[in-house]
Design a protein around this motif. Sequence first.
Motif: not given
Length: 203
Positions: A72-81, A91-101
């Motif tokens: 997923x490529x996000x804008x800065x505001x979505x990245x902050x969110x 906790x809701x079940x999303x396993x997510x890692x940051x991938x730079x930027x």
Amino acid sequence: GAVQSDGDVEARPPVVPPLLQLRRTYVMFEQEQGVVLIVQHSAHERILFEQFMRVLESGAAPSQRLLFPMTLHLGPAEGEAFEASREPLERLGFEIEGFGGHTLLVRSVPMPHPRFDAEACLRDTLAALAGDRGASASTRHERLAATVACKAAIKAGDALSPDEMRALFIALERTSLPAHDVHGRSTIVQLSWDGLERRFGRR
């Protein structure tokens, strides 16, 4: 599985009246006092919201590992969110890692129901939460649960099978606030037999 009632007696299977879907938007049934219409999206939103709040307060939801991680490529505001909501999203079940930027790799997603579109739900949720700074953690949790519930719920226009209508009816009965969705709008509208008879000039 069976839902435990208060006390140790297992809840009896609920009595479900014959259900009819109208305009792929409403589920209708008859009861002693009249005809009842349920808005399927609002009802499902209420069910999921209460489910997600329980998960956020007391544990983690089951999730499904993706065969290929989703990027997923996000804008800065979505990245902050995302950074602000990372822990409750996990906790809701999303396993997510940051991938730079502002790029995310999503490895696992929740599966609240078979029609769930995880990518659209995550994108829309982060867009809705962007710019939500300064709220307390409990308010943020509630807003996150409400937003994910809204984005994850079945939509108006989804044709429901008889089993899906039954499941919706049973789950709505078990919520604590079945008459309202997370925006405070009505989920249920009742037309009394008296009112209908007056409309037909039979009273």
